[in-house]
Enzyme design. Sequence first.
Site, PDB file in Angstrom:
ATOM      1  N   CYS A 190       0.876  -1.167   0.000  1.00 49.27           N
ATOM      2  CA  CYS A 190       0.000   0.000   0.000  1.00 49.27           C
ATOM      3  C   CYS A 190       0.913   1.217   0.000  1.00 49.27           C
ATOM      4  O   CYS A 190       1.568   1.508   1.002  1.00 49.27           O
ATOM      5  CB  CYS A 190      -0.911   0.006   1.223  1.00 49.27           C
TER       6      CYS A 190
ATOM      7  N   GLU B 255      -3.755   1.329  -6.224  1.00 55.71           N
ATOM      8  CA  GLU B 255      -2.798   0.315  -6.656  1.00 55.71           C
ATOM      9  C   GLU B 255      -2.637   0.446  -8.161  1.00 55.71           C
ATOM     10  O   GLU B 255      -3.466   1.059  -8.837  1.00 55.71           O
ATOM     11  CB  GLU B 255      -3.248  -1.099  -6.282  1.00 55.71           C
TER      12      GLU B 255
END
Length: 223
Positions: free
Chosen positions: A2, A105
């Site tokens: 992340c 992402e």
Amino acid sequence: MCGRFTLAADPSLLKERFEIINDFDDQYSARYNIAPSQPILTVINDGEANRAGFLRWGLIPSWAKDPKIGYKLINARAETLAEKASFKHAYKKRRCLVIADSFYEWKKVEKKKVPVRIKLKREQVFAMAGLWERWNSPDGNVIYSCTIVTTSPNWFMKDIHDRMPVILTKETEKVWLHKQIEDQDVLDEILQPFPPEEMEAYEVSTEVNSPKNDSPSLIMPVV
């Protein structure tokens, strides 16, 4: 992994949702492209109540000689928290919530990577499991820093990336913040992939690739 996320919710909503007793409005602003090394909103429990504050994203272990190690420790793998010297003490004693309303992402599509925004369907905001540390520099300065815990992807995220942040439920948030809980089995049990059916994602502009860009347009879907 992340490596970028967003938080633009009204602070009053955050205070109510996470039962925060202190004010943080003077330091808070809507963010649409939060990146490592920047201050991020976190919540800890002082043994009696939840308090919010800003920690530098990228954990600097207390024993580190150089704060630059934080750039390598923006994430911590759930599977090895109890083993890694950088994280094992914080795993027992210094857990926090990292507050977000979505994260980004980059999905591989043919020969390129496409930025994708991932959020929850029914919740405006959510908490990611985090760890924090206090580092004392040789010149007497103190840096409070943190990392985001990641786990293996659920079936929804697997098509996007091979890791995902540990997103806690309202119930597991309380367990994660509880200062008296140090049992590894109890903590390991809650570090699971979030239910995939409660998540959604869509492609966003490549403008998000640069942390210099930070505007509401970044969260708009590409059409």
